[in-house]
Design a protein around this motif. Structure first.
Motif, PDB file in Angstrom:
ATOM      1  N   ARG A 146       4.683  11.864  -9.755  1.00 52.89           N
ATOM      2  CA  ARG A 146       5.710  11.935 -10.437  1.00 52.89           C
ATOM      3  C   ARG A 146       6.700  13.008  -9.507  1.00 52.89           C
ATOM      4  O   ARG A 146       5.981  14.128  -9.146  1.00 52.89           O
ATOM      5  N   ALA A 147       7.998  12.815  -9.631  1.00 56.57           N
ATOM      6  CA  ALA A 147       8.625  13.785  -9.447  1.00 56.57           C
ATOM      7  C   ALA A 147       9.882  13.842 -10.226  1.00 56.57           C
ATOM      8  O   ALA A 147      10.697  12.754 -10.727  1.00 56.57           O
ATOM      9  N   GLY A 148       9.924  14.992 -10.844  1.00 61.63           N
ATOM     10  CA  GLY A 148      10.870  15.351 -12.018  1.00 61.63           C
ATOM     11  C   GLY A 148      10.785  14.508 -13.014  1.00 61.63           C
ATOM     12  O   GLY A 148       9.473  14.363 -13.619  1.00 61.63           O
ATOM     13  N   ALA A 149      11.864  13.611 -13.422  1.00 60.63           N
ATOM     14  CA  ALA A 149      11.663  12.675 -14.593  1.00 60.63           C
ATOM     15  C   ALA A 149      11.449  11.160 -14.215  1.00 60.63           C
ATOM     16  O   ALA A 149      11.780  10.121 -14.793  1.00 60.63           O
ATOM     17  N   VAL A 150      10.851  11.137 -12.975  1.00 61.73           N
ATOM     18  CA  VAL A 150      10.485   9.783 -12.560  1.00 61.73           C
ATOM     19  C   VAL A 150       9.028   9.619 -11.891  1.00 61.73           C
ATOM     20  O   VAL A 150       8.311  10.586 -11.605  1.00 61.73           O
ATOM     21  N   TRP A 151       8.263   8.456 -12.741  1.00 58.83           N
ATOM     22  CA  TRP A 151       7.096   8.409 -12.580  1.00 58.83           C
ATOM     23  C   TRP A 151       6.811   7.128 -11.818  1.00 58.83           C
ATOM     24  O   TRP A 151       7.511   6.077 -11.909  1.00 58.83           O
ATOM     25  N   GLY A 152       5.701   6.778 -11.266  1.00 60.58           N
ATOM     26  CA  GLY A 152       5.375   5.720 -10.413  1.00 60.58           C
ATOM     27  C   GLY A 152       3.769   5.516 -10.440  1.00 60.58           C
ATOM     28  O   GLY A 152       3.105   6.250 -10.116  1.00 60.58           O
ATOM     29  N   THR A 153       3.457   3.991 -10.594  1.00 61.31           N
ATOM     30  CA  THR A 153       1.961   3.826 -10.505  1.00 61.31           C
ATOM     31  C   THR A 153       1.726   2.303 -10.088  1.00 61.31           C
ATOM     32  O   THR A 153       2.516   1.440 -10.440  1.00 61.31           O
ATOM     33  N   THR A 154       0.629   2.229  -9.449  1.00 63.72           N
ATOM     34  CA  THR A 154       0.301   0.600  -8.968  1.00 63.72           C
ATOM     35  C   THR A 154      -0.443  -0.143 -10.087  1.00 63.72           C
ATOM     36  O   THR A 154      -0.525  -1.248 -10.278  1.00 63.72           O
ATOM     37  N   TRP A 155      -0.640   0.723 -10.979  1.00 65.98           N
ATOM     38  CA  TRP A 155      -1.768   0.437 -12.156  1.00 65.98           C
ATOM     39  C   TRP A 155      -1.329  -0.680 -13.154  1.00 65.98           C
ATOM     40  O   TRP A 155      -0.197  -0.140 -13.863  1.00 65.98           O
ATOM     41  N   HIS A 156      -1.587  -1.801 -13.499  1.00 65.02           N
ATOM     42  CA  HIS A 156      -1.124  -2.647 -14.531  1.00 65.02           C
ATOM     43  C   HIS A 156      -2.164  -2.264 -15.893  1.00 65.02           C
ATOM     44  O   HIS A 156      -3.150  -1.941 -15.658  1.00 65.02           O
ATOM     45  N   VAL A 192       0.838  -1.032   0.193  1.00 62.58           N
ATOM     46  CA  VAL A 192      -0.046  -0.048   0.172  1.00 62.58           C
ATOM     47  C   VAL A 192       0.947   1.261  -0.024  1.00 62.58           C
ATOM     48  O   VAL A 192       1.818   1.354   0.969  1.00 62.58           O
ATOM     49  N   VAL A 193       0.863   2.231  -1.144  1.00 59.27           N
ATOM     50  CA  VAL A 193       1.737   3.333  -1.163  1.00 59.27           C
ATOM     51  C   VAL A 193       1.238   4.506  -0.705  1.00 59.27           C
ATOM     52  O   VAL A 193      -0.192   4.984  -1.056  1.00 59.27           O
ATOM     53  N   ALA A 194       1.504   5.164   0.046  1.00 62.17           N
ATOM     54  CA  ALA A 194       1.322   6.504   0.674  1.00 62.17           C
ATOM     55  C   ALA A 194       1.942   7.454   0.002  1.00 62.17           C
ATOM     56  O   ALA A 194       3.207   7.655   0.269  1.00 62.17           O
ATOM     57  N   VAL A 195       1.445   8.488  -0.876  1.00 60.57           N
ATOM     58  CA  VAL A 195       1.909   9.320  -1.579  1.00 60.57           C
ATOM     59  C   VAL A 195       2.332  10.763  -0.832  1.00 60.57           C
ATOM     60  O   VAL A 195       1.030  10.987  -0.212  1.00 60.57           O
ATOM     61  N   GLU A 196       2.938  11.202  -0.460  1.00 59.61           N
ATOM     62  CA  GLU A 196       3.631  12.252   0.317  1.00 59.61           C
ATOM     63  C   GLU A 196       4.040  13.471  -0.302  1.00 59.61           C
ATOM     64  O   GLU A 196       4.404  14.542   0.150  1.00 59.61           O
ATOM     65  N   GLY A 197       4.078  13.557  -1.517  1.00 60.05           N
ATOM     66  CA  GLY A 197       4.474  14.755  -2.362  1.00 60.05           C
ATOM     67  C   GLY A 197       4.514  14.449  -3.864  1.00 60.05           C
ATOM     68  O   GLY A 197       3.904  13.565  -4.364  1.00 60.05           O
ATOM     69  N   GLY A 198       5.041  15.221  -4.617  1.00 65.07           N
ATOM     70  CA  GLY A 198       5.042  15.010  -6.248  1.00 65.07           C
ATOM     71  C   GLY A 198       3.914  15.511  -6.832  1.00 65.07           C
ATOM     72  O   GLY A 198       3.031  16.030  -6.125  1.00 65.07           O
ATOM     73  N   GLU A 199       3.688  15.505  -8.150  1.00 66.03           N
ATOM     74  CA  GLU A 199       2.816  15.585  -8.824  1.00 66.03           C
ATOM     75  C   GLU A 199       1.793  14.243  -9.202  1.00 66.03           C
ATOM     76  O   GLU A 199       2.359  13.293  -9.131  1.00 66.03           O
ATOM     77  N   PRO A 200       0.616  14.374  -9.046  1.00 60.47           N
ATOM     78  CA  PRO A 200      -0.347  13.287  -9.291  1.00 60.47           C
ATOM     79  C   PRO A 200       0.019  12.406 -10.570  1.00 60.47           C
ATOM     80  O   PRO A 200       0.218  13.206 -11.592  1.00 60.47           O
ATOM     81  N   PHE A 201       0.021  11.226 -10.546  1.00 67.22           N
ATOM     82  CA  PHE A 201       0.264  10.227 -11.792  1.00 67.22           C
ATOM     83  C   PHE A 201      -0.744   9.145 -11.609  1.00 67.22           C
ATOM     84  O   PHE A 201      -0.139   8.209 -10.796  1.00 67.22           O
ATOM     85  N   LEU A 202      -1.627   9.194 -12.237  1.00 67.66           N
ATOM     86  CA  LEU A 202      -2.564   8.096 -11.752  1.00 67.66           C
ATOM     87  C   LEU A 202      -2.872   7.723 -10.559  1.00 67.66           C
ATOM     88  O   LEU A 202      -3.272   8.922 -10.031  1.00 67.66           O
ATOM     89  N   ASP A 203      -2.588   6.683  -9.861  1.00 65.60           N
ATOM     90  CA  ASP A 203      -2.838   6.700  -8.349  1.00 65.60           C
ATOM     91  C   ASP A 203      -1.564   6.753  -7.681  1.00 65.60           C
ATOM     92  O   ASP A 203      -1.538   6.809  -6.535  1.00 65.60           O
ATOM     93  N   GLY A 204      -0.283   7.020  -8.392  1.00 64.32           N
ATOM     94  CA  GLY A 204       0.666   7.252  -7.771  1.00 64.32           C
ATOM     95  C   GLY A 204       1.165   8.906  -7.865  1.00 64.32           C
ATOM     96  O   GLY A 204       0.488   9.720  -7.721  1.00 64.32           O
TER      97      GLY A 204
END
Length: 498
Positions: free
Chosen positions: A410-420, A396-408
């Motif tokens: 983005r910070a700079g040039a790094v993106w993250g999501t749990t969505w397959h 279970v991922v708790a997002v504590e900052g960055g820009e929204p990206f799907l359910d995860g």
């Protein structure tokens, strides 16, 4: 037409999944109500059905070939290896245990009943059920507790076709040996052979077909030719060693280079098929830092063992290279387990029981593993485009900052999501690739008219065509309706029948 058939194979990756899908598409095009079935599947490629059940991705693909919505009954038992010795047991779409091989035996009787009940339900609902075996029916060390191959065939009275991969070599020995290692009651249900992945002169193959029939008393019901570019939703990472979706050459100013890290417990790598099918994208799998050097985008895919695979990344030097790239503004995408690896901290008392573990620290998130698995089919938007996906995770991922990206995030040039499956959405995929190309300084524009769904449908149609053109479909129909012919000869281990 009413009945059922089991497609077995001489080995893993012999072509069982592909032939099952082809038979489903061929029958569906004839107006037959057909469904796929695999009693027990060991795979790290899975998907979530509309009602929230987790099943093997290959059975989802086969259901699509049949033109129906997948259900948990099409794959009632799914084993997801977390290490060389332990697997999570998923029954009717829900995890019920995490066991080793010895512990699994205690579940066998119950799982056999579950599998047979699911098959009976499908047979009552559909005209025809095409069953797929697992591994090889000649794994004699596993025969006593088998619920996926001859154990299923015997219990349900199914005729069996054995498919062999001629591209590997030794196909006639594999076909003969498979029959010879079966006990007589099992052999009685094996009605014929299919040879897969043939490329060569038919006249050179013909004597072998005649001899294997003479030696075993069983006909070869078809020879399926090698078909370039025929990749589909496969079951295990063995398939990554073979051809994947066609791409443009990996050089040239207009080509976007993508490197996918391949950890030992990689899961749901079918996430990348839509990306690899995009014209102008060159995708490769990487296990060393040097293979990331010229990549415009590095992807950390899903993993069944997030903490263990993160340790593997560090031991290989991949983790340090990914961190270096990200801090230099070079794009990195993490999906599910790969997203979890990008966190500052991972607390895992469930999967690895390692407790707190330091992540790569590239995204402002914290991950804590929960005992209950999250299964869903979420929908959202990104870059102004609709996204439909699915999720399968304990973390279970708790997002504590960055820009929204799907359910995860983005910070700079790094993106993250749990969505397959997000990259299968054409508009989103193109928008994401434009963003990646800009961040990488690459002059690349995605093709505006590529439909991954249409591409997948075309490949399923190609499978249906293979069956229709290269199989003795009249013989297959007889097997489905009447079962294996009486009096199939017994092939002794020491030599041909006589």
């Amino acid at each position: 037409m009413r009945g059922a058939l089991l497609v077995a194979g001489t080995t893993s990756d012999a072509g069982k999944s592909v032939l099952t899908a082809g038979l489903c598409r061929w029958l569906a095009r004839r107006g037959v109500r057909v469904a796929p079935f695999k009693a027990q599947n060991m795979s790290l490629n899975s998907m979530v059905t509309a009602d929230g059940a987790e099943i093997g991705r290959a059975q989802v693909m086969q259901a699509q070939a049949a033109g129906i919505e997948p259900t948990a009954h099409m794959n009632p038992v799914l084993l997801k290896p977390g290490s060389d010795r332990r697997s999570q047991v998923v029954v009717l779409g829900r995890p019920v245990a995490d066991v080793d091989a010895v512990g699994y035996r205690a579940h066998k009787d119950r799982l056999r009943e579950v599998a047979l009940a699911s098959l009976a339900r499908l047979r009552a609902e559909y005209d025809v059920v095409i069953c797929e075996g697992a591994g090889s029916p000649a794994e004699i060390n596993l025969r006593a507790g088998d619920i996926a191959n001859m154990g299923l065939a015997r219990a349900a009275g199914l005729p069996v076709l054995v498919v062999g991969d001629i591209d590997r070599g030794g196909v006639f020995a594999a076909l003969y040996g498979t029959i010879a290692l079966l006990e007589p009651a099992d052999q009685a249900l094996v009605a014929g052979f299919v040879i897969n992945k043939f490329r060569g002169a038919p006249e050179l193959l013909a004597p072998g077909l005649d001899q294997i029939t003479a030696l075993t008393g069983r006909p070869v019901h078809g020879v399926l030719p090698w078909l370039d570019g025929l990749w589909l939703d496969v079951e295990d990472s063995l398939a990554l060693d073979g051809p994947r979706p066609p791409t443009l050459p990996p050089h040239g100013a207009q080509t976007l280079r993508v490197a996918v890290v391949r950890p030992p417990r990689i899961s749901n790598f079918t996430d990348l098929d839509a990306l690899a099918a995009e014209p102008g994208v060159a995708l490769r799998y990487a296990t060393s830092p040097g293979e990331l050097a010229d990549a415009d985008l590095v992807i950390l895919p899903g993993s069944r063992a997030t903490v263990a695979d993160l340790g593997w990344l560090r031991a290989r030097g991949l983790a340090a290279e990914i961190v270096r790239r990200a801090r230099a503004g070079r794009p990195v995408l993490g999906i599910c387990g790969g997203f979890q690896m990008l966190a500052g901290e991972i607390v895992d008392d469930v999967e690895s029981c390692a407790g707190p573990v330091e992540g790569l620290g590239l995204l402002p998130v914290r991950v804590e593993f929960a005992p209950e698995k999250t299964l869903g089919r979420p929908e959202g938007r990104a870059y102004g485009e609709p996204v439909r996906a699915y999720e399968i995770h304990h973390g279970v991922v708790a997002v504590e900052g960055g820009e929204p990206f799907l359910d995860g995030c983005r910070a700079g040039a790094v993106w993250g999501t749990t969505w397959h499956g997000a990259l299968e959405n054409d508009g989103f995929r193109r928008a994401f690739l434009r963003e990646v190309a800009a961040a990488a300084g690459r002059d690349f524009t995605p093709a505006p008219d590529v439909s991954f769904a249409a591409l997948r449908e075309a490949r399923l149609d190609a499978l249906g065509d293979l069956v229709e053109r290269h199989l003795d479909t009249a013989a297959v129909e007889r097997l489905i309706e009447r079962g294996a012919p009486d009096g199939m000869p017994v092939v002794p281990p020491g030599g041909p029948p006589g």
